[in-house]
Design a protein around this motif. Structure first.
Motif, PDB file in Angstrom:
ATOM      1  N   GLY A 156      27.614   3.872  16.748  1.00 34.13           N
ATOM      2  CA  GLY A 156      27.635   4.665  15.381  1.00 34.13           C
ATOM      3  C   GLY A 156      27.741   3.809  14.381  1.00 34.13           C
ATOM      4  N   ARG A 157      28.322   2.299  14.506  1.00 37.30           N
ATOM      5  CA  ARG A 157      28.548   1.219  13.458  1.00 37.30           C
ATOM      6  C   ARG A 157      27.454   0.494  13.081  1.00 37.30           C
ATOM      7  N   MET A 158      26.333   0.622  14.008  1.00 37.43           N
ATOM      8  CA  MET A 158      24.862   0.002  13.607  1.00 37.43           C
ATOM      9  C   MET A 158      24.334   0.715  12.427  1.00 37.43           C
ATOM     10  N   ASP A 159      23.313  -0.159  11.820  1.00 38.62           N
ATOM     11  CA  ASP A 159      22.602   0.400  10.631  1.00 38.62           C
ATOM     12  C   ASP A 159      21.943   1.262  11.015  1.00 38.62           C
ATOM     13  N   THR A 160      21.577   2.284  10.139  1.00 34.29           N
ATOM     14  CA  THR A 160      20.704   3.527  10.375  1.00 34.29           C
ATOM     15  C   THR A 160      19.366   3.000  11.076  1.00 34.29           C
ATOM     16  N   SER A 161      18.711   1.720  10.543  1.00 34.72           N
ATOM     17  CA  SER A 161      17.461   1.366  11.343  1.00 34.72           C
ATOM     18  C   SER A 161      17.657   1.353  12.961  1.00 34.72           C
ATOM     19  N   ALA A 162      18.820   1.300  13.297  1.00 33.37           N
ATOM     20  CA  ALA A 162      18.815   1.486  14.900  1.00 33.37           C
ATOM     21  C   ALA A 162      18.083   2.580  15.461  1.00 33.37           C
ATOM     22  N   LEU A 163      17.835   3.485  14.428  1.00 34.81           N
ATOM     23  CA  LEU A 163      17.257   4.693  14.992  1.00 34.81           C
ATOM     24  C   LEU A 163      15.836   4.488  15.945  1.00 34.81           C
ATOM     25  N   ILE A 164      15.204   3.437  15.818  1.00 36.04           N
ATOM     26  CA  ILE A 164      14.347   2.982  16.670  1.00 36.04           C
ATOM     27  C   ILE A 164      14.627   2.915  18.075  1.00 36.04           C
ATOM     28  N   LEU A 165      15.876   2.515  18.336  1.00 40.17           N
ATOM     29  CA  LEU A 165      16.522   2.406  19.597  1.00 40.17           C
ATOM     30  C   LEU A 165      16.267   3.988  20.671  1.00 40.17           C
ATOM     31  N   ALA A 166      16.365   4.932  19.595  1.00 43.10           N
ATOM     32  CA  ALA A 166      16.430   6.174  20.464  1.00 43.10           C
ATOM     33  C   ALA A 166      14.779   6.587  21.038  1.00 43.10           C
ATOM     34  N   LEU A 167      13.793   5.666  20.505  1.00 42.37           N
ATOM     35  CA  LEU A 167      12.560   5.878  20.852  1.00 42.37           C
ATOM     36  C   LEU A 167      12.356   5.112  22.005  1.00 42.37           C
ATOM     37  N   LYS A 168      12.954   4.144  22.083  1.00 45.13           N
ATOM     38  CA  LYS A 168      12.766   3.066  23.436  1.00 45.13           C
ATOM     39  C   LYS A 168      13.416   3.328  24.670  1.00 45.13           C
ATOM     40  N   LYS A 169      14.156   4.487  24.672  1.00 48.36           N
ATOM     41  CA  LYS A 169      14.738   4.745  26.032  1.00 48.36           C
ATOM     42  C   LYS A 169      13.777   4.970  27.231  1.00 48.36           C
ATOM     43  N   GLY A 186       0.617  -1.217  -0.122  1.00 45.17           N
ATOM     44  CA  GLY A 186       0.025  -0.068   0.064  1.00 45.17           C
ATOM     45  C   GLY A 186       0.805   1.196   0.053  1.00 45.17           C
ATOM     46  N   ALA A 187       0.136   2.371   0.454  1.00 44.62           N
ATOM     47  CA  ALA A 187       0.804   3.753   0.361  1.00 44.62           C
ATOM     48  C   ALA A 187       2.238   3.777   1.256  1.00 44.62           C
ATOM     49  N   ALA A 188       1.989   3.018   2.459  1.00 47.70           N
ATOM     50  CA  ALA A 188       3.158   2.964   3.423  1.00 47.70           C
ATOM     51  C   ALA A 188       4.101   2.178   3.035  1.00 47.70           C
ATOM     52  N   GLY A 189       4.237   1.268   1.835  1.00 46.98           N
ATOM     53  CA  GLY A 189       5.155   0.511   1.625  1.00 46.98           C
ATOM     54  C   GLY A 189       6.325   1.430   1.296  1.00 46.98           C
ATOM     55  N   SER A 190       7.589   0.689   1.520  1.00 48.03           N
ATOM     56  CA  SER A 190       8.991   1.475   1.135  1.00 48.03           C
ATOM     57  C   SER A 190      10.198   0.241   1.258  1.00 48.03           C
ATOM     58  N   TRP A 191      11.204   0.511   0.620  1.00 52.63           N
ATOM     59  CA  TRP A 191      12.394  -0.300   0.690  1.00 52.63           C
ATOM     60  C   TRP A 191      12.746  -0.606   2.229  1.00 52.63           C
ATOM     61  N   GLN A 192      12.608   0.311   2.935  1.00 54.37           N
ATOM     62  CA  GLN A 192      12.838   0.227   4.326  1.00 54.37           C
ATOM     63  C   GLN A 192      12.145  -0.666   5.082  1.00 54.37           C
ATOM     64  N   MET A 193      10.689  -0.528   4.935  1.00 53.66           N
ATOM     65  CA  MET A 193       9.754  -1.434   5.583  1.00 53.66           C
ATOM     66  C   MET A 193      10.087  -2.899   5.021  1.00 53.66           C
ATOM     67  N   GLU A 194      10.220  -3.023   3.744  1.00 57.97           N
ATOM     68  CA  GLU A 194      10.317  -4.465   3.324  1.00 57.97           C
ATOM     69  C   GLU A 194      11.730  -5.139   3.949  1.00 57.97           C
ATOM     70  N   ASN A 195      12.684  -4.384   4.110  1.00 59.52           N
ATOM     71  CA  ASN A 195      14.160  -4.759   4.328  1.00 59.52           C
ATOM     72  C   ASN A 195      14.628  -4.728   5.676  1.00 59.52           C
ATOM     73  N   ARG A 196      13.956  -3.742   6.238  1.00 63.69           N
ATOM     74  CA  ARG A 196      14.456  -3.395   7.707  1.00 63.69           C
ATOM     75  C   ARG A 196      13.319  -3.692   8.957  1.00 63.69           C
ATOM     76  N   ALA A 197      12.102  -3.727   8.639  1.00 62.32           N
ATOM     77  CA  ALA A 197      11.153  -3.771   9.598  1.00 62.32           C
ATOM     78  C   ALA A 197      11.211  -4.850  10.765  1.00 62.32           C
ATOM     79  N   GLU A 198      11.344  -6.070   9.742  1.00 62.27           N
ATOM     80  CA  GLU A 198      11.243  -7.104  10.797  1.00 62.27           C
ATOM     81  C   GLU A 198      12.650  -7.261  11.679  1.00 62.27           C
ATOM     82  N   THR A 199      13.969  -6.881  11.113  1.00 56.86           N
ATOM     83  CA  THR A 199      15.052  -6.930  11.620  1.00 56.86           C
ATOM     84  C   THR A 199      15.131  -5.861  12.603  1.00 56.86           C
ATOM     85  N   MET A 200      14.322  -4.731  12.669  1.00 55.27           N
ATOM     86  CA  MET A 200      14.502  -3.632  13.754  1.00 55.27           C
ATOM     87  C   MET A 200      13.376  -4.155  14.768  1.00 55.27           C
ATOM     88  N   ALA A 201      12.514  -4.886  14.619  1.00 53.28           N
ATOM     89  CA  ALA A 201      11.622  -5.557  15.799  1.00 53.28           C
ATOM     90  C   ALA A 201      12.584  -6.722  16.445  1.00 53.28           C
TER      91      ALA A 201
END
Length: 291
Positions: free
Chosen positions: A278-291, A213-228
């Motif tokens: 700093g050497r983590m993948d950019t998808s580690a951004l989610i960690l900043a929200l989980k503090k 759908g409209a929310a689909g992106s490369w980041q969602m398909e390739n990083r969402a599950e690893t982020m979780a």
């Protein structure tokens, strides 16, 4: 149209090594240079190409010299000086910079090349290590049409999409847009996943539902599950993204515009750097929200 036979590639990192390898495998006589000589030797053993002791030596007699380095000053370090690329370029040769760098540097290099009868294009890439290895990169090019027409068939060795987006500097500015969009997508994806986890949704099901759908992106398909799964030991590092976002924010300041979301994401990445991420993948951004 020039008949391109000999090329050189400066910088054999995770992007440059496979890109130079594709050139060699596609029949271009490729000479490579890397500051760490052991990496150059490893590249030579893998692709059976030539290696040089200096950028000048690599550039000698090359029709096109490609660079994929780290930042503006790293590029200057291999371009200028007695052993630099410019000292080895033959008249009429083309210098192409695949580094994600500033538009200011692009204009500087264009002037330096033109002064000695050479051509220059700024051609940053998108697609990451995987795209470089598969030869499916996207390249955003800044320069004149004639030089682009000569270089494009050569760059097709490692790219799927190659577009001339304007004159010198336009390639780097297009890459800035690319990085800003990625930062925004990752911020939204991080917040969405945080809500999904909190309310107990199955992340795999969420991705399989939303990616079409409209929310689909490369980041969602390739990083969402690893982020979780809190898996961040791959892909494009936070350190590199902060360098790129810094370039975006500097350009925005020059243009007198504000990029509030970009600044916010950059600040969160800065916090993660301070925590040793700093050497983590950019998808580690989610960690900043989980503090």
């Amino acid at each position: 149209m020039m008949d391109i036979n000999k090329v050189a590639f400066i910088g054999l990192g995770i992007m440059g090594a496979p890109m130079a390898g594709h050139l060699q495998q596609k029949g271009f006589n490729t000479t490579a240079y890397n500051r760490t000589h052991s990496k150059a030797k490893a590249w030579q053993a893998l692709y059976n190409g030539k290696i040089a002791a200096t950028p000048r030596e690599a550039a000698r007699d090359a029709d096109i010299v490609f660079m994929c380095i780290g930042n503006d000053n790293d590029v200057r370090g291999v371009v200028y000086g007695d052993d630099g690329i410019l000292a080895g370029l033959k008249p009429g040769a083309i210098l192409i910079d695949h580094t994600t760098a500033s538009a200011t540097l692009a204009h500087e290099l264009e002037n330096a090349c033109h002064k000695q009868g050479n051509h220059f294009m700024d051609c940053p890439v998108s697609g990451g290590q995987s795209g470089a290895e598969k030869g499916s990169l996207t390249i955003m090019c800044g320069g004149d049409e004639q030089t682009f027409a000569i270089a494009k068939p050569v760059m097709e060795a490692y790219a799927r999409q190659i577009q001339l987006v304007g004159k010198c500097g336009a390639g780097q500015r297009c890459k800035m847009v690319n990085q800003i969009c990625i930062a925004g997508v990752l911020q939204g994806l991080s917040e969405g996943l945080l809500l999904a986890e909190t309310v107990g949704l199955d992340i795999h099901q969420v991705v399989e539902t939303l990616k079409y759908g409209a929310a689909g992106s490369w980041q969602m398909e390739n990083r969402a599950e690893t982020m979780a799964k809190n898996e961040f030991n791959f892909g494009f590092a936070i350190d590199w993204m902060r360098k790129d976002l810094g370039i975006c924010l500097e350009e925005a300041e020059r243009q007198n515009i504000d990029l509030p979301l970009t600044r916010q994401v950059d600040e969160r990445y800065a916090e993660l750097q301070q925590e040793g991420c700093g050497r983590m993948d950019t998808s580690a951004l989610i960690l900043a929200l989980k503090k």
